[in-house]
Design a protein around this motif. Structure first.
Motif, short mmCIF file in Angstrom:
data_model
loop_
_atom_site.label_atom_id
_atom_site.label_comp_id
_atom_site.label_asym_id
_atom_site.label_seq_id
_atom_site.Cartn_x
_atom_site.Cartn_y
_atom_site.Cartn_z
N ARG A 55 0.90 -1.23 0.02
CA ARG A 55 0.19 0.03 0.04
C ARG A 55 1.04 1.27 -0.03
NH1 ARG A 55 -4.85 -2.10 1.17
NH2 ARG A 55 -4.98 -3.96 2.33
N ARG A 68 -1.83 8.14 -11.80
CA ARG A 68 -3.26 8.20 -12.60
C ARG A 68 -3.00 8.22 -13.89
NH1 ARG A 68 -4.61 13.08 -9.87
NH2 ARG A 68 -5.13 12.61 -7.81
N GLY A 71 -1.93 4.63 -15.00
CA GLY A 71 -3.06 3.95 -14.74
C GLY A 71 -2.90 3.05 -13.44
N LEU A 72 -1.57 3.32 -12.67
CA LEU A 72 -1.20 2.38 -11.50
C LEU A 72 -2.12 2.84 -10.17
CD1 LEU A 72 2.71 2.54 -11.72
CD2 LEU A 72 1.01 0.70 -12.39
N THR A 73 -3.09 3.73 -10.38
CA THR A 73 -4.08 3.85 -9.31
C THR A 73 -4.90 2.60 -9.13
OG1 THR A 73 -5.66 5.02 -10.77
CG2 THR A 73 -3.98 6.31 -9.19
N LYS A 74 -5.05 1.96 -10.44
CA LYS A 74 -5.87 0.54 -10.65
C LYS A 74 -5.01 -0.58 -9.81
CE LYS A 74 -8.28 2.22 -14.38
NZ LYS A 74 -8.40 2.58 -15.71
N VAL A 75 -3.89 -0.38 -9.61
CA VAL A 75 -2.84 -1.44 -9.09
C VAL A 75 -2.52 -1.30 -7.76
CG1 VAL A 75 -0.80 -2.59 -9.59
CG2 VAL A 75 -1.93 -1.69 -11.35
N PRO A 77 -3.17 0.21 -3.99
CA PRO A 77 -3.93 1.02 -2.94
C PRO A 77 -3.20 2.08 -2.55
CG PRO A 77 -3.93 -1.23 -2.45
CD PRO A 77 -2.93 -0.86 -3.35
N ASP A 90 -8.68 -3.96 2.29
CA ASP A 90 -8.92 -4.25 0.62
C ASP A 90 -8.04 -4.93 -0.12
OD1 ASP A 90 -7.42 -2.17 0.56
OD2 ASP A 90 -8.58 -0.79 -0.44
#
Length: 90
Positions: A55, A68, A71-75, A77, A90
């Motif tokens: 995290r 952002r 796309g690493l905000t999806k990878v 937390p 999570d």
């Protein structure tokens, strides 16, 4: 770029010592490039191999923007405080 090898070494050492749920506090990070992102992704792969998590704690807009755009905000937390990251499930 200069501190990335130190971070990589620390992440490897923690995983080798059996720590699989890690929090990286990025409060003091002034610059993040592909080298740093690669180290974080590599650390994530290492902990996930042991059913772990990595995290990030970051509230600096210029650093968050990099996550952002890539796309690493999806990878990863991403949390605003260490306490929040530690408490997350999570």
């Amino acid at each position: 770029m200069y501190t990335a090898p130190k971070l990589r070494e620390q992440l490897v050492e923690l995983v080798n010592d059996g720590s699989y749920h890690l929090v990286v506090d990025m409060e003091g990070v002034d610059f993040l490039d592909s080298t740093g992102l690669g180290v974080l992704v590599g650390g994530l792969k290492r902990v996930r191999a042991h059913e772990g998590s990595l995290r990030l704690v970051c509230n600096q807009e210029r650093i968050l923007k990099i996550f952002r755009i890539t796309g690493l905000t999806k990878v990863f937390p991403i949390h605003t405080t260490v306490d929040e990251a530690v408490a997350a499930t999570d």
